[in-house]
Design an enzyme around this catalytic site. Structure first.
Site, short mmCIF file in Angstrom:
data_model
loop_
_atom_site.label_atom_id
_atom_site.label_comp_id
_atom_site.label_asym_id
_atom_site.label_seq_id
_atom_site.Cartn_x
_atom_site.Cartn_y
_atom_site.Cartn_z
N ASP A 47 9.53 -18.89 -1.19
CA ASP A 47 8.48 -19.71 -0.56
C ASP A 47 8.68 -21.21 -0.81
OD1 ASP A 47 6.34 -20.64 0.76
OD2 ASP A 47 4.84 -19.44 -0.30
N VAL B 241 5.32 -11.55 6.97
CA VAL B 241 6.65 -11.16 6.50
C VAL B 241 6.82 -9.66 6.74
CG1 VAL B 241 8.23 -11.07 4.52
CG2 VAL B 241 6.68 -13.01 4.79
N ARG C 6 2.02 -11.56 3.90
CA ARG C 6 1.55 -12.48 4.94
C ARG C 6 0.87 -13.71 4.35
NH1 ARG C 6 -2.38 -8.15 5.77
NH2 ARG C 6 -1.20 -7.23 7.45
N LYS D 9 4.44 -20.03 -8.61
CA LYS D 9 3.38 -19.11 -9.06
C LYS D 9 3.94 -17.69 -8.93
CE LYS D 9 1.29 -19.19 -4.47
NZ LYS D 9 0.08 -19.39 -3.69
N ASP E 80 5.09 -25.18 -5.37
CA ASP E 80 4.20 -24.02 -5.25
C ASP E 80 4.70 -22.86 -6.12
OD1 ASP E 80 1.86 -22.86 -4.38
OD2 ASP E 80 2.68 -22.13 -2.49
N SER F 155 -0.26 -18.66 8.27
CA SER F 155 0.45 -18.80 9.53
C SER F 155 1.80 -18.08 9.52
CB SER F 155 0.63 -20.28 9.89
OG SER F 155 1.27 -20.94 8.82
N SER F 156 1.95 -17.13 8.62
CA SER F 156 3.20 -16.36 8.63
C SER F 156 2.94 -14.91 8.28
CB SER F 156 4.20 -16.94 7.62
OG SER F 156 3.86 -16.59 6.30
N1 LIG Z 1 12.50 -11.77 0.87
C1 LIG Z 1 11.37 -11.10 0.68
N2 LIG Z 1 11.39 -9.81 0.27
C2 LIG Z 1 10.24 -9.13 0.07
N3 LIG Z 1 9.01 -9.65 0.25
C3 LIG Z 1 8.92 -10.94 0.67
C4 LIG Z 1 10.08 -11.72 0.90
N4 LIG Z 1 9.68 -12.95 1.29
C5 LIG Z 1 8.35 -12.93 1.29
N5 LIG Z 1 7.86 -11.73 0.91
C6 LIG Z 1 6.45 -11.34 0.78
O1 LIG Z 1 5.68 -12.08 1.70
C7 LIG Z 1 4.76 -12.92 1.00
C8 LIG Z 1 4.57 -14.20 1.76
O2 LIG Z 1 5.83 -14.88 1.85
P1 LIG Z 1 5.92 -16.44 1.51
O3 LIG Z 1 7.29 -16.91 1.83
O4 LIG Z 1 5.44 -16.67 0.12
O5 LIG Z 1 4.92 -17.00 2.60
P2 LIG Z 1 3.69 -17.99 2.48
O6 LIG Z 1 4.33 -19.33 2.62
O7 LIG Z 1 2.82 -17.62 3.60
O8 LIG Z 1 3.06 -17.79 1.11
C9 LIG Z 1 5.35 -13.09 -0.40
O9 LIG Z 1 4.39 -13.45 -1.34
C10 LIG Z 1 5.95 -11.70 -0.61
O10 LIG Z 1 4.94 -10.77 -0.97
MG LIG Z 2 3.85 -17.64 -0.80
#
Ligand SMILES: Nc1ncnc2c1ncn2[C@@H]1O[C@H](COP(=O)(O)OP(=O)(O)O)[C@@H](O)[C@H]1O
Ligand SMILES: [Mg+2]
Length: 416
Positions: free
Chosen positions: A171, A38, A32, A155, A153, A35-36
């Site tokens: 991301d 997952v 998470r 990391k 971004d 604002s999102s």
């Molecule tokens: N395709 C995926 N498969 C497994 N875990 C995911 C996936 N996408 C995101 N996550 C998990 O969700 C977290 C948040 O997603 P991310 O896209 O980085 O959102 P944010 O922009 O809020 O950082 C990631 O750091 C990861 O732990």
């Molecule tokens: Mg992220």
């Protein structure tokens, strides 16, 4: 990894998300941001599992400006994800939906989670494993840059691992198109990974701006972190950390760097090169001798210290002076930002929903365990007042905390 579910993780109701629900069955929370959320989800027709990133876009939680910013940023993210689909080291966007209150991005599920968690478990990686990860990452970055896309971004939290432990970059929330010669000025990213020119440009109106070289700086920070188990630029006082970044001041400390090759240190120094014009490009980095090594013939891969690492670091990162950290809090009470990443536009400073850290947390983050640091994380969020103060001071030492003179261990800055 399934995360605990809080009230803020409630699933969107059927009416708001009908289209998505008709096709997918949402399951547990696996990640998470501010604002999102997952979640793992199951494709109803085939039973295949995916990951869905759900972003709430309602005025309940966001101001109208923030709302529009999140919508716009997510559309940009979706557009870029579609454009880069198919690269073996970039996450695949499968589907996207937009309702009046939610946006859904469906991705391939990366079952082995984040590189960050893998690193946390392993403490530090071998040069061999680091080479494989960095080669894939640089190939992804090279592909993005060739397509005039800058990620902004990079990391370990945004690098995910598949079943075969292959990495995929994810991301793209801060990514954007950048035509050759075009420059950006927006302050966004994650503090410990920000290139000096991003900081300088936000402090100096006459600065020409920054370009895609910022991604290569972040690659240098990642490369250093994978091998050391702690980041190159870290200080519990953020203003001092920012100063270290702007001066490119880091060290290959002992004992963690004793057995590392000069080749990899050379590559790091060429990525963590303060002047973006002299920094390696992704293509140049891939041609660096570090990537030419023939696995198995490296003396360092057989080092007894690396095979049988002893001492505090072998038991975890509890004793590491500068732990890799994540989560959101700010060292000064004046910081106006919510926890999460930095976004000067204000609307999409997303990150993990972690409790804000106290001053005591900050103290602990400097010397405590990685887990403690994760809930304090002074380097996760950039404190704008600290940045402004730094700009006003220039390079003058902060009263009571003299800036050390250029150290003999400072890595020489030389061009490629
Ligand atoms: N395709 C995926 N498969 C497994 N875990 C995911 C996936 N996408 C995101 N996550 C998990 O969700 C977290 C948040 O997603 P991310 O896209 O980085 O959102 P944010 O922009 O809020 O950082 C990631 O750091 C990861 O732990
Ligand atoms: Mg992220």
């Amino acid at each position: 990894m399934t995360l605990d579910v809080g009230p803020e993780d409630e699933l969107p109701d059927w009416a708001a998300a009908k289209e998505f629900y008709q096709k997918y069955d949402p399951k547990d929370v696996i990640g998470r941001g501010v604002s999102s959320v997952v979640r793992r989800c199951v494709h109803r027709a085939t039973g295949h599992e995916f990951a869905v990133k759900i972003m709430e876009v309602t005025t309940e939680r966001l101001s109208p400006e923030q709302l529009e910013e999140v919508r716009e940023a997510t559309r940009r993210e979706t557009h870029i994800l579609r454009q880069v689909a198919g690269h073996p080291h970039i996450i695949t966007l499968i589907d996207s939906y937009e309702s009046s209150s939610f946006m859904f991005l469906v991705f391939d599920l990366m079952r082995k989670g984040e590189l960050f968690d893998y690193l946390t478990e392993k403490v530090a990686l071998s040069e061999k494993e680091t080479r494989s990860i960095m080669r894939s990452l640089l190939e992804a970055v090279s592909f993005l840059h060739a397509n005039n896309i800058v990620h902004r971004d990079l990391k370990p939290e945004n690098i995910l691992l598949d079943d075969n432990m292959q990495i995929r970059l994810s991301d793209f929330g801060f990514s954007c198109h950048l035509e050759p010669g075009e420059k950006l000025r927006e302050l966004c990213g994650t503090p410990g990974y920000l290139a000096p020119e991003i900081l300088k440009c936000s402090m100096d109106e006459t600065h020409p701006g920054y370009g895609k070289e910022v991604d290569l700086w972040a690659c240098g920070v990642i490369l250093f972190t994978l091998l050391a188990g702690s980041p190159p630029f870290w200080h519990r006082r953020q203003i001092l950390m920012l100063r270290m970044v702007m001066e490119g001041r880091y060290q290959f400390g002992s004992p963690e760097w004793d057995d590392r090759s000069d080749t990899v240190k050379d590559l790091i120094s060429r990525l963590l090169h303060v002047d973006p014009a002299g920094r390696l490009t992704a293509e140049q980095a891939l041609r660096h001798p570090f990537f030419e090594r023939c696995e198995g013939s490296q003396p360092w891969s057989l080092s007894p210290r690396q095979r049988f690492r002893v001492g505090p670091r072998a038991r975890g990162r509890a004793a590491a002076p500068s732990p890799v950290s994540r989560g959101g809090c700010c060292p000064t009470a004046r910081c106006p930002l919510p926890g999460g990443r930095v976004d000067s536009a204000g609307g999409r400073a997303r990150g993990r929903k972690l409790p804000p850290g106290s001053a005591a947390d900050q103290e602990r983050a400097g010397e405590g365990s990685l887990r403690a640091a994760a809930s304090a994380a002074p380097d996760r969020q950039l404190c704008l007042p600290a940045l402004r103060a730094l700009g006003e001071e220039g390079r003058a030492a902060e009263p009571g905390s003299p800036l050390p003179a250029p150290a003999p261990w400072a890595v020489p800055q030389h061009g490629p």
